[in-house]
Enzyme design. Sequence first.
Site, mmCIF file in Angstrom:
data_model
loop_
_atom_site.group_PDB
_atom_site.id
_atom_site.type_symbol
_atom_site.label_atom_id
_atom_site.label_comp_id
_atom_site.label_asym_id
_atom_site.label_seq_id
_atom_site.Cartn_x
_atom_site.Cartn_y
_atom_site.Cartn_z
ATOM 1 N N GLY A 41 -11.434 60.105 14.954
ATOM 2 C CA GLY A 41 -11.235 58.882 14.175
ATOM 3 C C GLY A 41 -9.773 58.764 13.788
ATOM 4 C CE LYS A 61 -8.524 65.268 22.775
ATOM 5 N NZ LYS A 61 -9.280 64.568 21.797
ATOM 6 N N GLY A 106 -19.834 52.978 18.602
ATOM 7 C CA GLY A 106 -18.416 53.298 18.789
ATOM 8 C C GLY A 106 -18.135 54.785 18.845
ATOM 9 C CB VAL A 156 -8.574 71.837 18.217
ATOM 10 C CG1 VAL A 156 -9.978 72.433 18.230
ATOM 11 C CG2 VAL A 156 -7.815 72.239 19.462
ATOM 12 N N GLY A 190 -9.928 67.119 15.130
ATOM 13 C CA GLY A 190 -9.417 66.052 14.261
ATOM 14 C C GLY A 190 -8.841 66.522 12.952
ATOM 15 N NE ARG A 224 -2.231 47.001 25.013
ATOM 16 C CZ ARG A 224 -3.392 46.960 24.365
ATOM 17 N NH1 ARG A 224 -4.216 45.964 24.550
ATOM 18 N NH2 ARG A 224 -3.718 47.921 23.519
ATOM 19 C CE LYS A 246 -11.347 68.064 21.000
ATOM 20 N NZ LYS A 246 -12.458 67.165 20.622
HETATM 21 N N1 LIG Z 1 -8.910 58.769 18.661
HETATM 22 C C1 LIG Z 1 -9.281 59.926 18.109
HETATM 23 O O1 LIG Z 1 -10.222 59.989 17.314
HETATM 24 C C2 LIG Z 1 -8.529 61.189 18.434
HETATM 25 C C3 LIG Z 1 -8.898 62.395 17.823
HETATM 26 C C4 LIG Z 1 -8.180 63.562 18.094
HETATM 27 C C5 LIG Z 1 -7.138 63.514 19.001
HETATM 28 N N2 LIG Z 1 -6.813 62.324 19.604
HETATM 29 C C6 LIG Z 1 -5.717 62.332 20.551
HETATM 30 O O2 LIG Z 1 -4.695 61.447 20.089
HETATM 31 C C7 LIG Z 1 -4.020 60.864 21.197
HETATM 32 C C8 LIG Z 1 -4.041 59.339 21.039
HETATM 33 O O3 LIG Z 1 -5.397 58.903 21.017
HETATM 34 P P1 LIG Z 1 -5.767 57.404 20.561
HETATM 35 O O4 LIG Z 1 -7.244 57.401 20.388
HETATM 36 O O5 LIG Z 1 -4.905 56.950 19.451
HETATM 37 O O6 LIG Z 1 -5.392 56.587 21.895
HETATM 38 P P2 LIG Z 1 -5.238 55.011 22.063
HETATM 39 O O7 LIG Z 1 -5.915 54.293 20.964
HETATM 40 O O8 LIG Z 1 -5.592 54.698 23.470
HETATM 41 O O9 LIG Z 1 -3.662 54.767 21.881
HETATM 42 C C9 LIG Z 1 -2.720 55.135 22.844
HETATM 43 C C10 LIG Z 1 -1.391 54.497 22.470
HETATM 44 O O10 LIG Z 1 -0.412 54.920 23.418
HETATM 45 C C11 LIG Z 1 0.271 53.781 23.924
HETATM 46 N N3 LIG Z 1 0.701 54.072 25.283
HETATM 47 C C12 LIG Z 1 -0.091 54.315 26.369
HETATM 48 N N4 LIG Z 1 0.694 54.571 27.442
HETATM 49 C C13 LIG Z 1 1.963 54.502 26.998
HETATM 50 C C14 LIG Z 1 3.232 54.656 27.632
HETATM 51 N N5 LIG Z 1 3.327 54.944 28.924
HETATM 52 N N6 LIG Z 1 4.366 54.474 26.893
HETATM 53 C C15 LIG Z 1 4.270 54.183 25.580
HETATM 54 N N7 LIG Z 1 3.098 54.027 24.919
HETATM 55 C C16 LIG Z 1 1.979 54.167 25.637
HETATM 56 C C17 LIG Z 1 -0.709 52.649 23.837
HETATM 57 O O11 LIG Z 1 0.010 51.418 23.796
HETATM 58 P P3 LIG Z 1 -0.736 50.011 23.566
HETATM 59 O O12 LIG Z 1 -1.130 50.006 22.096
HETATM 60 O O13 LIG Z 1 0.300 49.021 23.860
HETATM 61 O O14 LIG Z 1 -1.903 50.009 24.476
HETATM 62 C C18 LIG Z 1 -1.403 52.978 22.503
HETATM 63 O O15 LIG Z 1 -0.656 52.464 21.427
HETATM 64 C C19 LIG Z 1 -4.726 61.414 22.452
HETATM 65 O O16 LIG Z 1 -4.045 62.537 22.922
HETATM 66 C C20 LIG Z 1 -6.099 61.821 21.922
HETATM 67 O O17 LIG Z 1 -6.687 62.844 22.704
HETATM 68 C C21 LIG Z 1 -7.483 61.182 19.336
#
Ligand SMILES: NC(=O)c1ccc[n+]([C@@H]2O[C@H](COP(=O)([O-])OP(=O)(O)OC[C@H]3O[C@@H](n4cnc5c(N)ncnc54)[C@H](OP(=O)(O)O)[C@@H]3O)[C@@H](O)[C@H]2O)c1
Length: 429
Positions: free
Chosen positions: A305, A106, A188, A133, A135, A48, A206
């Site tokens: 996080g 992961k 959350g 894995v 964080g 977006r 993981k």
């Molecule tokens: N959140 C955690 O605590 C955490 C912890 C460990 C690992 N991870 C890993 O980190 C990764 C990201 O997680 P997150 O929590 O940051 O996810 P998220 O908040 O949903 O963010 C995803 C981002 O990717 C963008 N996106 C989605 N589809 C796309 C596409 N086709 N082209 C370009 N951009 C696209 C989204 O754009 P928009 O902003 O426009 O929607 C958003 O900015 C995942 O693999 C997750 O497993 C997350």
Amino acid sequence: MRTRPLKVALLGCGVVGSEVARIMTTHADDLAARIGAPVELAGVAVRRPDKVREGIPAELITTDATALVKRGDIDVVVEVIGGVEPARTLITTAFEHGASVVSANKALLAQDGTSLYASADQHGQDLYYEAAVAGAIPLIRPLRESLAGDKINRVMGIVNGTTNFILDRMDTNGAGYSEALDEATALGYAEADPTADVEGFDAAAKAAILAGIAFHTRVRLDDVYREGMTEVTAADFASAKRMGCTIKLLAICERSADGESVTARVHPAMIPLSHPLASVREAYNAVFVEAEAAGRLMFYGPGAGGSPTASAVLGDLVAVCRNKLNEATGPGESAYTQLPVSPMGDVVTRYHISLDVADKPGVLAQVATVFAEHGVSIDTVRQQGKDGEASLVVVTHRAPDAALSGTVEALRKLDTVRGVASIMRVEGE
Ligand SMILES: NC(=O)c1ccc[n+]([C@@H]2O[C@H](COP(=O)([O-])OP(=O)(O)OC[C@H]3O[C@@H](n4cnc5c(N)ncnc54)[C@H](OP(=O)(O)O)[C@@H]3O)[C@@H](O)[C@H]2O)c1
């Protein structure tokens, strides 16, 4: 220090990506000093484009992630989009265009790690994924590098914060599963659809990654036995307490006793309160590693996080940038042992089985005979009777999972057994 900056493309700017961008900007001078060259955020791909993204110049935002990774001047791609596609294609395209990759994905690595490693190797690039894995907890690099001279026999961990929060609430407040899940959602810790967490899919991904690295073998997501934690009840916690245990959703990767195979599994299990993992509370993660020379090690910290996960991503970014400057790459996939992954039936552990039985003479002997017939030796039995019905709690010695399954199947056929209320493995003794 080199003055020409290393260019970084950020794919995704959500919970993790926005924190990566923030730290890259606010700590730019320190990062440059540590790497030996400045690092420049060259583009940020999102879905977006009109969403306000604080601290990120509008001209860097694009919805064309493919064009960004194909630019040809990008040194490192940071993939924090998540999911399998388009992440997989974007990562391989990045390698083809001369960029190394840092990913937190992961799900993708558990499914396609081998082909991604092969692609990185073919193009002389790095693939780092510390954040995938647990964080912020340094785990991949310690397993892959610090313990590379040792022999790891077991990796057992709490690798999902959501489920640990729910089980911790059930333990401390006596809450039921639904009540604890509602609280996790309100705070959350749980997503609107918590399936990936509570059914153990996230932890299984993981476990596949950890087992592969620990045992230098290929372990795919499909190789990991998985049971979620939605069936855990307050009664299970009461039983656990009577045994001096608590209940955790564990990811367990083990080398077999003869060293000829490995197993990887995710399921709820009782662990003694004296075990270091029992004291991991709330949404924290911890991984317990048993290595031949090092002995027992515990890695503990925030497993998710934006900011903690970004810390792990930034650590990888620094390492990969250093490698770029040295025109070198870090360690790739190590799967030289090619050990087979055994099925769950071969796993040997202890069990806590709770049976509803008729409260009459001879039932205990009948039940004990079924265990003996299947080669499962009983450690303790506790019986509690009420109004012609009774509950029988059996704790076994170590036995193969297949033998236990056979025992339970036979128990269900006994007239005097009204039902099998719960079966839980007992670990960490
Ligand atoms: N959140 C955690 O605590 C955490 C912890 C460990 C690992 N991870 C890993 O980190 C990764 C990201 O997680 P997150 O929590 O940051 O996810 P998220 O908040 O949903 O963010 C995803 C981002 O990717 C963008 N996106 C989605 N589809 C796309 C596409 N086709 N082209 C370009 N951009 C696209 C989204 O754009 P928009 O902003 O426009 O929607 C958003 O900015 C995942 O693999 C997750 O497993 C997350």
